[in-house]
Scaffold this motif. Structure first.
Motif, PDB file in Angstrom:
ATOM      1  N   GLU A 102       8.584  10.666  -4.625  1.00 24.38           N
ATOM      2  CA  GLU A 102       7.474  11.262  -5.378  1.00 24.38           C
ATOM      3  C   GLU A 102       6.203  10.431  -5.206  1.00 24.38           C
ATOM      4  OE1 GLU A 102       5.865  14.320  -7.458  1.00 24.38           O
ATOM      5  OE2 GLU A 102       7.962  14.172  -6.878  1.00 24.38           O
ATOM      6  N   LEU A 103       5.091  11.113  -4.988  1.00 28.55           N
ATOM      7  CA  LEU A 103       3.808  10.449  -4.789  1.00 28.55           C
ATOM      8  C   LEU A 103       2.789  11.074  -5.732  1.00 28.55           C
ATOM      9  CD1 LEU A 103       2.038   8.513  -3.069  1.00 28.55           C
ATOM     10  CD2 LEU A 103       1.672  10.427  -1.519  1.00 28.55           C
ATOM     11  N   ALA A 104       2.237  10.268  -6.637  1.00 32.72           N
ATOM     12  CA  ALA A 104       1.196  10.744  -7.559  1.00 32.72           C
ATOM     13  C   ALA A 104      -0.160  10.622  -6.873  1.00 32.72           C
ATOM     14  CB  ALA A 104       1.220   9.927  -8.848  1.00 32.72           C
ATOM     15  N   PRO A 105      -1.113  11.488  -7.213  1.00 26.98           N
ATOM     16  CA  PRO A 105      -2.421  11.487  -6.556  1.00 26.98           C
ATOM     17  C   PRO A 105      -3.195  10.172  -6.675  1.00 26.98           C
ATOM     18  CG  PRO A 105      -2.141  13.486  -7.848  1.00 26.98           C
ATOM     19  CD  PRO A 105      -0.979  12.591  -8.150  1.00 26.98           C
ATOM     20  N   ASP A 106      -2.906   9.369  -7.697  1.00 25.51           N
ATOM     21  CA  ASP A 106      -3.620   8.104  -7.879  1.00 25.51           C
ATOM     22  C   ASP A 106      -2.795   6.874  -7.542  1.00 25.51           C
ATOM     23  OD1 ASP A 106      -6.227   8.933  -8.647  1.00 25.51           O
ATOM     24  OD2 ASP A 106      -5.463   9.479 -10.617  1.00 25.51           O
ATOM     25  N   ASP A 107      -1.606   7.046  -6.977  1.00 24.89           N
ATOM     26  CA  ASP A 107      -0.794   5.894  -6.576  1.00 24.89           C
ATOM     27  C   ASP A 107      -1.544   5.062  -5.546  1.00 24.89           C
ATOM     28  OD1 ASP A 107       1.332   6.521  -8.203  1.00 24.89           O
ATOM     29  OD2 ASP A 107       2.545   7.425  -6.612  1.00 24.89           O
ATOM     30  N   ASP A 108      -1.492   3.739  -5.681  1.00 23.75           N
ATOM     31  CA  ASP A 108      -2.146   2.830  -4.742  1.00 23.75           C
ATOM     32  C   ASP A 108      -1.288   2.748  -3.478  1.00 23.75           C
ATOM     33  OD1 ASP A 108      -3.041   0.556  -3.266  1.00 23.75           O
ATOM     34  OD2 ASP A 108      -3.950  -0.237  -5.098  1.00 23.75           O
ATOM     35  N   LEU A 109      -1.775   3.356  -2.416  1.00 23.42           N
ATOM     36  CA  LEU A 109      -1.006   3.434  -1.175  1.00 23.42           C
ATOM     37  C   LEU A 109      -0.796   2.068  -0.533  1.00 23.42           C
ATOM     38  CD1 LEU A 109      -2.661   6.644   0.304  1.00 23.42           C
ATOM     39  CD2 LEU A 109      -0.511   6.448  -0.969  1.00 23.42           C
ATOM     40  N   TRP A 110      -1.734   1.155  -0.727  1.00 21.87           N
ATOM     41  CA  TRP A 110      -1.592  -0.185  -0.161  1.00 21.87           C
ATOM     42  C   TRP A 110      -0.454  -0.937  -0.848  1.00 21.87           C
ATOM     43  CZ3 TRP A 110      -4.089  -1.035   4.256  1.00 21.87           C
ATOM     44  CH2 TRP A 110      -5.159  -0.191   4.563  1.00 21.87           C
ATOM     45  N   ASN A 111      -0.270  -0.699  -2.134  1.00 17.84           N
ATOM     46  CA  ASN A 111       0.855  -1.323  -2.846  1.00 17.84           C
ATOM     47  C   ASN A 111       2.179  -0.649  -2.512  1.00 17.84           C
ATOM     48  OD1 ASN A 111      -0.705  -3.245  -4.152  1.00 17.84           O
ATOM     49  ND2 ASN A 111      -1.023  -1.966  -5.964  1.00 17.84           N
ATOM     50  N   MET A 112       2.098   0.522  -1.890  1.00 15.83           N
ATOM     51  CA  MET A 112       3.307   1.270  -1.547  1.00 15.83           C
ATOM     52  C   MET A 112       3.677   1.118  -0.069  1.00 15.83           C
ATOM     53  SD  MET A 112       2.591   4.689  -3.773  1.00 15.83           S
ATOM     54  CE  MET A 112       4.285   5.287  -3.792  1.00 15.83           C
TER      55      MET A 112
END
Length: 96
Positions: A26-36
Motif C-alpha cells: 500500500e502506498l499513500a499519496p503523501d508517503d516519503d518515497l526516499w524513506n521507502m
C-alpha cells in the motif's frame, strides 16, 4: 478533485510502485518515497517512465528530492508542466 486528477494520481502511484518494486504494498499519496527506498537511480528511471507514460517532458531542474518526495509532489510537478504546455486562449485568436 476531478476524475482527471484522480486518474493522474492513480497512474503516478502505479508507476512509483513498479519502479520501487512495491508489488501490492500500500502506498499513500503523501508517503516519503526516499524513506521507502527511492534512490537517485530509481528517481531517474521513474522520471523517464513518467515522461513516456504521460507524454510530458519534465524540466531537468525538477529531478530533485523535493519533486519526487511523494506521489502528490510528483503529480503537482506533472500538472505544472501540463499547464505550461497548454496554449493560452489568446494564442488561438487570430490577429487582425
Amino acid at each position: 478533485m476531478t476524475n482527471a486528477d484522480q486518474s493522474l494520481r492513480d497512474l503516478v502511484s502505479k508507476l512509483v510502485q513498479e519502479q520501487l518494486n512495491f508489488g501490492s504494498r500500500e502506498l499513500a499519496p503523501d508517503d516519503d518515497l526516499w524513506n521507502m527506498g527511492m534512490t537517485s537511480l530509481s528517481c531517474m528511471g521513474l522520471m523517464l517512465n513518467l515522461e513516456d507514460a504521460l507524454d510530458v517532458e519534465l524540466p531537468t531542474e525538477s529531478l530533485q528530492h523535493g519533486t519526487f518526495r511523494s506521489v502528490n509532489t510528483i503529480v503537482a510537478a506533472v500538472a505544472a508542466v501540463r499547464e505550461d504546455a497548454e496554449p493560452a486562449a489568446d494564442a488561438t485568436t487570430p490577429v487582425a
